[in-house]
Design a protein around this motif. Structure first.
Motif, PDB file in Angstrom:
ATOM      1  N   ARG A 137       0.822  -1.212   0.000  1.00  0.00           N
ATOM      2  CA  ARG A 137       0.000   0.000   0.000  1.00  0.00           C
ATOM      3  C   ARG A 137       0.859   1.266   0.000  1.00  0.00           C
ATOM      4  NH1 ARG A 137      -2.999  -3.697   2.805  1.00  0.00           N
ATOM      5  NH2 ARG A 137      -2.014  -3.261   4.826  1.00  0.00           N
ATOM      6  N   SER A 138       2.064   1.175   0.550  1.00  0.00           N
ATOM      7  CA  SER A 138       2.963   2.325   0.521  1.00  0.00           C
ATOM      8  C   SER A 138       3.461   2.592  -0.894  1.00  0.00           C
ATOM      9  CB  SER A 138       4.149   2.078   1.454  1.00  0.00           C
ATOM     10  OG  SER A 138       5.084   3.129   1.378  1.00  0.00           O
ATOM     11  N   LEU A 139       3.744   1.531  -1.636  1.00  0.00           N
ATOM     12  CA  LEU A 139       4.217   1.682  -3.014  1.00  0.00           C
ATOM     13  C   LEU A 139       3.102   2.088  -3.962  1.00  0.00           C
ATOM     14  CD1 LEU A 139       6.663  -1.348  -3.418  1.00  0.00           C
ATOM     15  CD2 LEU A 139       7.252   1.068  -3.576  1.00  0.00           C
ATOM     16  N   VAL A 140       1.908   1.554  -3.739  1.00  0.00           N
ATOM     17  CA  VAL A 140       0.749   1.842  -4.603  1.00  0.00           C
ATOM     18  C   VAL A 140      -0.390   2.303  -3.695  1.00  0.00           C
ATOM     19  CG1 VAL A 140      -0.755   0.990  -6.438  1.00  0.00           C
ATOM     20  CG2 VAL A 140       1.508  -0.021  -6.125  1.00  0.00           C
ATOM     21  N   PRO A 141      -0.445   3.598  -3.385  1.00  0.00           N
ATOM     22  CA  PRO A 141      -1.430   4.078  -2.414  1.00  0.00           C
ATOM     23  C   PRO A 141      -2.880   3.754  -2.755  1.00  0.00           C
ATOM     24  CG  PRO A 141       0.238   5.744  -2.823  1.00  0.00           C
ATOM     25  CD  PRO A 141       0.474   4.656  -3.816  1.00  0.00           C
ATOM     26  N   GLY A 142      -3.208   3.646  -4.033  1.00  0.00           N
ATOM     27  CA  GLY A 142      -4.594   3.378  -4.404  1.00  0.00           C
ATOM     28  C   GLY A 142      -4.951   1.911  -4.498  1.00  0.00           C
ATOM     29  N   THR A 248      -4.888   9.559  -9.191  1.00  0.00           N
ATOM     30  CA  THR A 248      -5.352   8.186  -8.969  1.00  0.00           C
ATOM     31  C   THR A 248      -4.558   7.157  -9.774  1.00  0.00           C
ATOM     32  OG1 THR A 248      -7.037   8.396 -10.717  1.00  0.00           O
ATOM     33  CG2 THR A 248      -7.705   8.948  -8.457  1.00  0.00           C
ATOM     34  N   MET A 249      -3.608   7.630 -10.584  1.00  0.00           N
ATOM     35  CA  MET A 249      -2.802   6.744 -11.414  1.00  0.00           C
ATOM     36  C   MET A 249      -1.778   6.009 -10.555  1.00  0.00           C
ATOM     37  SD  MET A 249      -2.274   5.924 -14.691  1.00  0.00           S
ATOM     38  CE  MET A 249      -2.917   7.318 -15.614  1.00  0.00           C
ATOM     39  N   ALA A 318     -12.586   5.813 -14.149  1.00  0.00           N
ATOM     40  CA  ALA A 318     -11.807   6.219 -15.311  1.00  0.00           C
ATOM     41  C   ALA A 318     -12.664   6.218 -16.570  1.00  0.00           C
ATOM     42  CB  ALA A 318     -10.614   5.286 -15.496  1.00  0.00           C
ATOM     43  N   GLU A 319     -12.210   6.947 -17.578  1.00  0.00           N
ATOM     44  CA  GLU A 319     -12.876   6.990 -18.876  1.00  0.00           C
ATOM     45  C   GLU A 319     -12.307   5.910 -19.784  1.00  0.00           C
ATOM     46  OE1 GLU A 319     -13.133   9.912 -22.817  1.00  0.00           O
ATOM     47  OE2 GLU A 319     -12.178  10.623 -20.972  1.00  0.00           O
TER      48      GLU A 319
END
Length: 394
Positions: A137-142, A248-249, A318-319
């Motif tokens: 979660r630290s590396l990829v917060p989302g 959010t990326m 996302a679109e």
């Protein structure tokens, strides 16, 4: 690109196929002083366009594929110099990003399997870092909450495959190779050797050597002796391209297997051209044995979106910009076919399956060395097309 329509004098090398593999061969051959013609009715419209551009020798590792791993690693090591040279020659960015790749575990059993795979990679001298859930979660917060952990492969990077193709096309034309916009009707074989190709309108394009780099279609090109028909088959894949806000990326590539279904999410560089910062997220890829049918399948799109959202919930907002479908050139052992065929004057460069973008530098270098110096480099010898029995016409 010129049309066919009249006979030409022989060139040293004629490449059938203008995807990233064929173009890399053509570019390197021109740099070695060989005259080159490339024939393709729609350059870059196949797997080169549909691919996600992952350079993932470690996270693509499968048990029993150690020789392929070593080839993948050798090609990945060439990418920084390859990218720099190509960008200098063309003035075009190819989107080479050294961001690393995270593999997220779906549950405890998946985490155990990932750690086994990490141990296997370590025995081959290519360690990866095990991640706890907090580190993930630290590396990829989302990332989705509750995932138990995963792996980090810091040397699994990415390139923008479409920019790569455009740059290679510019490099080939800038090097004064001839590009012919025409379907190949057949390889011209006579007297036990390949002498060039005949295009669909009957034009003869003679050459000292023909390099067959037509991807999944390589085995269907007419005129090939049965003994030299490459053992490749089409594997249909679909990828999605989404537009999402920069905040959010994911900061690096995210891979995972959601309830048995593999999925990957590849972030592209953000754009500040207008409005709030946005970026492109490439999601892939389905894998289907459907022959040469490239019809998009709604179920595959749904499954990819479902699994991607399971790993990264922001995907739901996302679109959806594009759905693309292409055919990977699979082989019986998932490894490429690179080298001379049994027919004099015919060289094969196909079957790269899920590693075509990754293996672009080493394939181009290797085939050019074969044609200019007379010998394939040692790292490619295990991937000779002759390792398989001949394939019948389908």
């Amino acid at each position: 690109m010129e049309k066919s329509g009249r006979a030409r004098s022989a060139v040293d090398v004629l490449v059938v196929g203008a995807g990233v593999i064929g173009l890399s061969v053509a570019w390197r051959c021109r740099q070695r002083g060989l005259s080159v013609t490339v024939v393709d009715p729609a350059p870059g419209s196949g797997a080169s366009r549909t691919a996600a551009g992952m350079l993932a020798p470690v996270t693509e590792l499968h048990y029993g594929e150690q020789p392929l791993l070593e080839l993948n690693l050798a090609s990945a090591a060439r990418y920084p110099a390859f990218a720099g040279e190509l960008e200098d020659v063309t003035g075009r960015s190819i989107g080479y990003r050294r961001t690393g790749t995270v593999v997220a575990a779906w549950d405890a059993a998946d985490l155990a399997a990932l750690r086994d795979l990490a141990g296997f990679a370590g025995t081959l001298g290519h360690p990866v870092q095990a991640l706890t859930g907090r580190e993930l979660r630290s590396l990829v917060p989302g990332i989705a909450p509750g995932l138990p952990g995963g792996l980090l492969a810091p040397d699994d990077h990415q390139v923008d495959n479409r920019r790569l193709h455009a740059a290679l096309l510019a490099a080939v034309t800038g090097a004064e190779a001839r590009l012919v916009d025409a379907p190949v009707a057949r390889i011209d074989v006579g007297g036990g050797r390949a002498r060039g190709v005949i295009t669909a309108d009957g034009t003869s394009l003679p050459a000292g050597t023909v390099v067959l780099a037509a991807g999944a279609h390589s085995g269907r090109v007419a005129g090939l002796p049965d003994a030299d028909r490459p053992r490749v088959h089409p594997v249909r894949g679909q990828t999605l391209r989404l537009r999402m806000s920069a905040d959010t990326m994911p900061p690096l590539i995210v891979r995972g297997t959601v309830k048995g279904s593999p999925v990957y999410l590849v972030p592209r560089a953000t754009s500040l051209e207008s409005g709030p910062p946005t970026g492109e997220l490439v999601i892939g890829a389905s894998s289907e044995e459907a022959g040469f049918d490239c019809t998009p399948r709604a179920g595959a799109v749904y499954e990819l979106l479902r699994d991607a959202q399971s790993l990264l919930p922001a995907v739901s907002e996302a679109e959806l910009v594009e759905v693309s479908t292409g055919l990977r050139p699979g082989s019986p052992d998932n490894a490429p076919l690179i080298g001379r065929s049994r027919t004099e004057g015919l060289v094969i460069a196909t079957g790269h399956y899920r590693n075509g973008v990754l293996l672009t530098p080493i394939t181009g270098d290797g085939v050019a060395a074969l044609l200019a110096d007379g010998a394939l480099p040692p790292e490619l010898l295990a991937f000779s097309p002759e390792r398989f029995a001949p394939q019948e016409v389908r």
